[in-house]
Enzyme design. Structure first.
Site, PDB file in Angstrom:
ATOM      1  N   ASP A 176     -14.828 -52.905  14.369  1.00  0.00           N
ATOM      2  CA  ASP A 176     -14.914 -52.322  13.030  1.00  0.00           C
ATOM      3  C   ASP A 176     -16.197 -52.829  12.408  1.00  0.00           C
ATOM      4  OD1 ASP A 176     -12.476 -51.123  13.371  1.00  0.00           O
ATOM      5  OD2 ASP A 176     -11.346 -52.706  12.362  1.00  0.00           O
ATOM      6  N   ASP A 216      -4.586 -39.740  14.305  1.00  0.00           N
ATOM      7  CA  ASP A 216      -3.723 -40.771  13.729  1.00  0.00           C
ATOM      8  C   ASP A 216      -2.347 -40.148  13.535  1.00  0.00           C
ATOM      9  OD1 ASP A 216      -5.900 -42.421  13.645  1.00  0.00           O
ATOM     10  OD2 ASP A 216      -6.284 -42.175  11.505  1.00  0.00           O
TER      11      ASP A 216
END
Lengths: 213, 257
Positions: free
Chosen positions: B12, B131
């Site tokens: 990230d 997702d």
């Protein structure tokens, strides 16, 4: 004078190829170019390619590079990568059939849907990831690379040359397919040496030192 | 010997730095992305994924420079996701040295974008990130829907149908994250993973929930994933990529050692 020219015809990630070559041959100059004279004066030529066969052929023709590529393949150490390997043959099944450069007899075929391995497990298309490359001939470009080393692949079509003497390596994905070819000053690979960690870099290093014999 | 299953560490990245945090909360600085990528490469990562979580789109150039720098010294496939909304974004990332781009929310709001992008740069460069969250009751047949906004907003779209549609539109790979499992360390949602993997022809990367090495192996064996993605178990140096591969090999999974 440019020593190594990466042929730019608007297809694919040329920067990665150039950076990987610079990494292994810091004393040589690497140029990304679509200029016919630059290609003609190069000591070695890399012919990458990504995307669809139709687009590759169209872009090569639009830039009037087909002849320059064929001449380079005859005259100097020449490394084809992925689509840059496929379009050396006469024809590809991709995009409902595309005529290619025709340097060698043979065609490029689709792996097919509903692909399964020996255990009956489904195999995905594209063939994406690290697969073993079985060297079937001795060649300067295999120097210091172990037989059956893994290289990074991403493709849905494979080449099927008529002349089996061209075959420099094979790999296995439901079928045994040709993963490298070699003839005279040409060496071409299905996988991406620029994305294949140490063994990929070694292959590129070997290319930068190869005199084409 | 054949195609190896892949292990993909995910970084990230926020404002050009690697950050660690659980569910985007308690975010801490975890170093220079180039350094971290180099370490994962040394440990034998098969690919590296960068997820840009920079809030403002003005700062998107930062991730591009990160990719450029990493691509100069790490010679394995790189994927970049986060904030990819137009073909222009896709091209910029590929030119910077990415091999694939992940498209998530933009695909949900504008599916045609996936078609347009894959037409331009080829399916092999387009990863559609999904997702998904379970919406069925325990007594019902399993059903998952696509969620946006970090799993808070349902779209009402069935996850399996969506995956099939995205492949039709040109996705070359699916990055599948279970929002129920993400950050929990309870392992992948294996039913979700195997259902999607069976439903599509392209490779599926399992993501969300990895807490130990067994989870990784389960993702491949039970989830039928082609690759497994994990962030925290590698960041916090609980396990190295190499250990993960050794473990998977011991379970009979083909890996690149």
């Amino acid at each position: 004078m440019a020593q190594i020219v990466v042929i730019d015809y608007g297809m694919g990630n040329l920067r990665s190829v150039a950076k990987a070559i610079e990494h292994v041959a810091p004393d040589q100059s690497v140029v990304i170019s679509s200029d016919i004279n630059t290609i003609a004066s190069a000591e070695r030529v890399v012919f990458p390619g990504q995307g669809a066969a139709r687009d590759c052929m169209r872009e090569l023709e639009a830039r009037k590079l087909t002849q320059a590529v064929l001449v380079a393949a005859k005259e100097k150490p020449f490394l084809g990568i992925c689509m840059g390997m496929h379009i050396l043959l006469n024809h590809s099944e991709e995009n409902n059939g595309i005529d290619c450069l025709g340097l060698y007899e043979g065609d490029v075929r689709f792996f097919g849907k509903n692909l399964k391995n020996d255990q009956g497990e489904k195999l995905k298309i594209p063939h994406m990831g690290w697969n073993n490359v079985k060297q079937v001939i001795e060649h300067p470009l295999w120097h210091d690379i172990g037989d059956d080393s893994r290289f990074y692949f991403v493709h849905s079509y494979y080449m099927n040359p008529q002349d089996t003497e061209l075959i420099a390596a094979t790999s296995d994905y439901a079928i045994e397919f040709v993963s490298a070819i070699a003839k005279d000053k040409v060496f071409a690979v299905q996988f991406h040496p620029e994305k294949s960690a140490q063994d990929g870099l070694q292959l590129l290093r070997n290319f930068t030192q190869w005199d084409g014999c | 010997m054949s195609l190896a299953k892949r292990i993909i560490p995910c970084l990230d990245v926020k404002n050009g730095r690697v950050v660690k945090g659980v569910k985007f909360v308690d975010i801490r600085d975890a170093g220079d992305p180039v350094e971290v990528a180099r370490r994962y490469d040394r440990e034998g990562a098969d690919e590296i994924t960068f997820l840009d979580i920079t809030a403002s789109s003005d700062d998107r150039d930062t991730i591009m420079h990160v990719v450029e720098k990493v691509a100069e010294e790490v010679f394995i496939p790189l994927t970049v996701g986060g904030g990819i909304r137009e073909v222009k974004d896709v091209r910029r990332m590929l030119n910077a040295g990415a091999d694939k781009v992940g498209i998530n929310t933009a695909a949900v709001f504008n599916p045609e974008f996936v078609k347009e992008a894959s037409d331009r740069v080829g399916s092999q460069c387009i990863v559609v990130a999904i997702d998904a969250k379970k919406v069925s009751e325990d007594t019902e047949q399993d059903r998952w829907e696509i969620f946006t906004h970090g799993g808070r907003k349902s779209t009402g779209i069935d996850a399996v149908e969506w995956a099939i549609k995205m492949v039709d539109y040109g996705a070359g790979e699916i990055l599948l994250t279970s929002m129920d499992r993400d950050g929990t360390k309870k392992g992948f949602d294996l039913d979700l993973t195997s259902t999607i993997s069976d439903a599509v022809s392209v490779p599926v990367i399992a993501s969300g929930g990895v807490g130990n090495l067994e989870h990784l192996a389960d993702g491949i064996i039970k989830g039928k994933a082609d690759a497994v993605l994990a962030a925290s178990i590698f960041h916090f140096a609980e396990y190295s990529v190499e250990e993960a591969k050794q473990y998977m090999a011991s379970k009979g999974i083909e890996v690149r050692l």
